[in-house]
Design a protein around this motif. Structure first.
Motif, PDB file in Angstrom:
ATOM      1  N   TRP A 234      22.853  20.898  15.450  1.00 17.43           N
ATOM      2  CA  TRP A 234      21.409  20.830  15.671  1.00 17.43           C
ATOM      3  C   TRP A 234      20.796  22.174  16.065  1.00 17.43           C
ATOM      4  N   GLY A 235      21.571  23.092  16.537  1.00 19.82           N
ATOM      5  CA  GLY A 235      21.039  24.270  17.220  1.00 19.82           C
ATOM      6  C   GLY A 235      20.534  25.368  16.311  1.00 19.82           C
ATOM      7  N   ALA A 236      20.160  26.488  16.925  1.00 19.52           N
ATOM      8  CA  ALA A 236      19.556  27.602  16.200  1.00 19.52           C
ATOM      9  C   ALA A 236      20.577  28.377  15.369  1.00 19.52           C
ATOM     10  N   ALA A 237      21.769  28.577  15.884  1.00 14.69           N
ATOM     11  CA  ALA A 237      22.728  29.447  15.214  1.00 14.69           C
ATOM     12  C   ALA A 237      23.313  28.823  13.958  1.00 14.69           C
ATOM     13  N   HIS A 238      23.685  27.553  14.039  1.00 12.08           N
ATOM     14  CA  HIS A 238      24.431  26.933  12.942  1.00 12.08           C
ATOM     15  C   HIS A 238      23.805  25.663  12.389  1.00 12.08           C
ATOM     16  N   GLY A 239      22.640  25.249  12.907  1.00 12.94           N
ATOM     17  CA  GLY A 239      22.185  23.925  12.538  1.00 12.94           C
ATOM     18  C   GLY A 239      20.710  23.788  12.234  1.00 12.94           C
ATOM     19  N   LEU A 240      20.216  22.584  12.507  1.00 10.18           N
ATOM     20  CA  LEU A 240      18.874  22.182  12.113  1.00 10.18           C
ATOM     21  C   LEU A 240      17.781  23.101  12.656  1.00 10.18           C
ATOM     22  N   ALA A 241      17.841  23.442  13.940  1.00  5.75           N
ATOM     23  CA  ALA A 241      16.767  24.232  14.539  1.00  5.75           C
ATOM     24  C   ALA A 241      16.601  25.568  13.828  1.00  5.75           C
ATOM     25  N   GLY A 242      17.711  26.244  13.556  1.00  2.00           N
ATOM     26  CA  GLY A 242      17.636  27.533  12.879  1.00  2.00           C
ATOM     27  C   GLY A 242      17.149  27.418  11.449  1.00  2.00           C
ATOM     28  N   ILE A 243      17.628  26.420  10.735  1.00  5.96           N
ATOM     29  CA  ILE A 243      17.225  26.248   9.335  1.00  5.96           C
ATOM     30  C   ILE A 243      15.755  25.863   9.241  1.00  5.96           C
ATOM     31  N   MET A 244      15.296  24.930  10.107  1.00  5.47           N
ATOM     32  CA  MET A 244      13.881  24.552  10.104  1.00  5.47           C
ATOM     33  C   MET A 244      13.005  25.747  10.472  1.00  5.47           C
ATOM     34  N   HIS A 245      13.459  26.542  11.405  1.00  2.00           N
ATOM     35  CA  HIS A 245      12.698  27.728  11.821  1.00  2.00           C
ATOM     36  C   HIS A 245      12.460  28.647  10.628  1.00  2.00           C
ATOM     37  N   VAL A 246      13.500  28.897   9.857  1.00  2.00           N
ATOM     38  CA  VAL A 246      13.379  29.785   8.694  1.00  2.00           C
ATOM     39  C   VAL A 246      12.516  29.143   7.615  1.00  2.00           C
ATOM     40  N   LEU A 247      12.692  27.854   7.362  1.00  2.00           N
ATOM     41  CA  LEU A 247      11.900  27.183   6.330  1.00  2.00           C
ATOM     42  C   LEU A 247      10.411  27.257   6.635  1.00  2.00           C
ATOM     43  N   MET A 248      10.053  27.280   7.913  1.00  2.00           N
ATOM     44  CA  MET A 248       8.635  27.367   8.269  1.00  2.00           C
ATOM     45  C   MET A 248       8.035  28.741   7.982  1.00  2.00           C
ATOM     46  N   ASN A 249       8.883  29.739   7.670  1.00  2.00           N
ATOM     47  CA  ASN A 249       8.388  31.038   7.219  1.00  2.00           C
ATOM     48  C   ASN A 249       8.068  31.036   5.733  1.00  2.00           C
ATOM     49  N   MET A 250       8.518  29.997   5.012  1.00  2.00           N
ATOM     50  CA  MET A 250       8.420  29.947   3.567  1.00  2.00           C
ATOM     51  C   MET A 250       7.192  29.165   3.110  1.00  2.00           C
ATOM     52  N   GLU A 251       6.829  29.355   1.847  1.00  2.00           N
ATOM     53  CA  GLU A 251       5.789  28.535   1.236  1.00  2.00           C
ATOM     54  C   GLU A 251       6.445  27.250   0.742  1.00  2.00           C
ATOM     55  N   LEU A 252       6.185  26.164   1.458  1.00  2.00           N
ATOM     56  CA  LEU A 252       6.818  24.885   1.150  1.00  2.00           C
ATOM     57  C   LEU A 252       5.854  23.971   0.403  1.00  2.00           C
ATOM     58  N   ARG A 253       6.430  23.109  -0.417  1.00  2.00           N
ATOM     59  CA  ARG A 253       5.643  22.071  -1.074  1.00  2.00           C
ATOM     60  C   ARG A 253       5.325  20.978  -0.055  1.00  2.00           C
ATOM     61  N   PRO A 254       4.287  20.182  -0.310  1.00  2.00           N
ATOM     62  CA  PRO A 254       3.900  19.143   0.662  1.00  2.00           C
ATOM     63  C   PRO A 254       5.031  18.221   1.069  1.00  2.00           C
ATOM     64  N   ASP A 255       5.879  17.800   0.119  1.00  2.00           N
ATOM     65  CA  ASP A 255       6.986  16.900   0.469  1.00  2.00           C
ATOM     66  C   ASP A 255       8.030  17.610   1.311  1.00  2.00           C
ATOM     67  N   GLU A 256       8.224  18.907   1.086  1.00  2.00           N
ATOM     68  CA  GLU A 256       9.177  19.677   1.872  1.00  2.00           C
ATOM     69  C   GLU A 256       8.656  19.900   3.291  1.00  2.00           C
ATOM     70  N   THR A 257       7.367  20.181   3.393  1.00  2.00           N
ATOM     71  CA  THR A 257       6.756  20.310   4.712  1.00  2.00           C
ATOM     72  C   THR A 257       6.920  19.029   5.514  1.00  2.00           C
ATOM     73  N   GLU A 258       6.707  17.904   4.861  1.00  2.00           N
ATOM     74  CA  GLU A 258       6.859  16.621   5.543  1.00  2.00           C
ATOM     75  C   GLU A 258       8.304  16.396   5.972  1.00  2.00           C
ATOM     76  N   ASP A 259       9.260  16.827   5.166  1.00  2.00           N
ATOM     77  CA  ASP A 259      10.669  16.703   5.536  1.00  2.00           C
ATOM     78  C   ASP A 259      10.993  17.529   6.773  1.00  2.00           C
ATOM     79  N   VAL A 260      10.439  18.741   6.853  1.00  2.00           N
ATOM     80  CA  VAL A 260      10.659  19.587   8.033  1.00  2.00           C
ATOM     81  C   VAL A 260      10.078  18.911   9.269  1.00  2.00           C
ATOM     82  N   LYS A 261       8.862  18.412   9.170  1.00  2.00           N
ATOM     83  CA  LYS A 261       8.239  17.738  10.309  1.00  2.00           C
ATOM     84  C   LYS A 261       9.051  16.528  10.747  1.00  2.00           C
ATOM     85  N   ARG A 262       9.465  15.713   9.798  1.00  2.00           N
ATOM     86  CA  ARG A 262      10.209  14.492  10.135  1.00  2.00           C
ATOM     87  C   ARG A 262      11.569  14.825  10.742  1.00  2.00           C
ATOM     88  N   THR A 263      12.193  15.893  10.268  1.00  6.33           N
ATOM     89  CA  THR A 263      13.479  16.303  10.844  1.00  6.33           C
ATOM     90  C   THR A 263      13.302  16.719  12.299  1.00  6.33           C
TER      91      THR A 263
END
Length: 419
Positions: A234-263
């Motif tokens: 789940w954490g920043a180094a190896h898991g969800l928090a770090g991956i979600m953090h990076v994805l929020m720097n990207m231009e995401l499609r609406p369904d991808e944005t919703e996936d990040v929020k729900r995660t």
């Protein structure tokens, strides 16, 4: 559990001193008073902010010189570990930070010299991320070359960066995977040009991350999930928090944005009753309060989510995670990854988003604690100096970086995580 951290006995909040006059004499008297104060940390916290920052800046320079000597000078300028995480590239990153604060060309030139050595040392490395791989060498090298006005060297590093190819078994996490490469793209685009790494190149990597996350997901519970060495971290180094953090720097499609929020909402809804976060899916041990695992890294990601999405739910969860960090975050380690220096950035990040002076005070409190006590506690064996004690992510290199960041707290960024 308490053997992992020092009890936080500092006052929850001391308002910033207000003075009708500000003179060198008053500041000198304040320093003397702080030094003579029975509780030296309280004395430091009672100083005017500018005076405290002068104290932290002096300490930052002393630590910088120590780190350079131990990681570069005594090695005969030979590179054994080239990474930002525990190697000499972290020293180059610290020197670049010092340059940003002081504009001292010596720091910039030495930083460039170290990156050139890391470039040679990393040639046969298959690692592709910013923190632990070649992307860090080329991205940091390019940014330093731009500041130095060296177009030839800038072109060299950008060319090398664009030639990076992924191994077939590349994971998705921040330290060693696709997210770590994407972060390097964002770093370059921020510091050189917003389109220096094309949207198409980044989009291809985002597609792979989203595809992998959905494949491992349990759609009724969470839309994205990832594995590292067989665990769903789940954490920043190896898991969800770090991956979600990076994805929020990207231009995401609406369904991808919703996936990040729900995660992120899944993580919030399944945190421990204490407010801390599990290190991995199904792990019931509420022990770790680190950037790499636990509330600190998740808090930084939630702050970013609150900023990007404007969602009060994420801000509230970030503030609740910050309470965990305040109560259990004075770790018996000094570094960024799993130490007090890294935990301090939770308060700096919330201060920037909310403007609440209590968060700046808490950042000051953690910084004053390690400034006042870390070296002594390490020498007494009561605090761990890190397996690589002079490195950026494990040792006093991270402490020096934090002290430089305290000088302009509105501009502070957790290195290699916040942009």
């Amino acid at each position: 559990m308490a053997d992992r951290y020092f009890p936080n006995e500092m006052q929850r909040y001391i308002p910033e001193p207000t003075a009708t006059t500000s003179t060198t004499a008053i500041d000198k008297a304040a320093v003397v008073e702080a030094a003579n104060n029975k509780d030296s940390i309280t004395g430091l916290l009672s100083l005017p902010y500018n005076t405290l920052c002068d104290t932290l800046k002096r300490s930052a320079f002393e630590l910088r010189d120590m780190v350079v000597k131990e990681t570069w000078g005594l090695s005969g300028k030979r590179v054994q570990d080239y990474t930002v995480y525990t190697g000499v590239l972290g020293t180059a990153y610290l020197l670049f930070k010092a340059y940003q604060v002081t504009k001292n060309e010596n720091d910039l030139n030495l930083s460039s010299q170290i990156v050139k050595a890391c470039d040679s040392a990393s040639i046969d490395s298959g690692r592709v991320t910013f923190i632990c791989g070649r992307a860090g060498v080329y991205a940091l090298g390019a940014v330093i070359a731009k500041h130095a006005g060296d177009e030839r060297l800038l072109d060299h590093y950008l060319t090398r960066f664009k030639e990076i190819k992924f191994p077939s078994d590349l994971p998705n996490e921040l330290l060693n995977g696709r997210a770590g490469f994407l972060w390097a793209c964002s770093f370059l685009n921020k510091h050189i040009d917003k389109e220096i790494i094309s949207a198409g190149r980044q989009r291809a990597v985002v597609n792979e991350i989203i595809k992998a996350g959905r494949k491992l997901a349990h759609r009724e519970r969470y839309p994205l999930m990832y594995e590292w060495h067989g665990k769903k971290y789940w954490g920043a180094a190896h898991g969800l928090a770090g991956i979600m953090h990076v994805l929020m720097n990207m231009e995401l499609r609406p369904d991808e944005t919703e996936d990040v929020k729900r995660t992120l909402r899944y993580m919030i809804n399944n945190r421990f009753r204490s407010g801390n976060y599990p290190s991995s899916e199904g792990n019931e041990s509420d022990r770790l309060v680190h950037w790499c695992h636990g509330a600190p890294g998740v808090a930084l990601t939630l702050v970013k989510a609150a900023e990007v999405f404007g969602d009060q739910e994420f801000l509230q969860a970030a503030m609740e995670a910050a309470e965990v960090v305040w109560n259990r975050g004075l770790l018996k380690r000094v570094g960024l990854c799993h130490g007090i220096s890294g935990n301090t950035y939770v308060f700096l990040s919330l201060y920037q988003l909310t403007g609440n002076m209590e968060y700046l005070y808490r950042a000051k409190a953690f910084a004053c604690f390690i400034h006042d006590r870390a070296q002594k506690l390490i020498s007494e064996g009561k605090m761990h100096g890190g397996d690589r004690p002079y490195s950026l992510f494990e040792g006093v290199g991270g402490m020096a970086y934090l002290f430089f960041d305290m000088i302009e707290p509105s501009e502070a960024r957790f290195p290699a995580y916040e942009l």
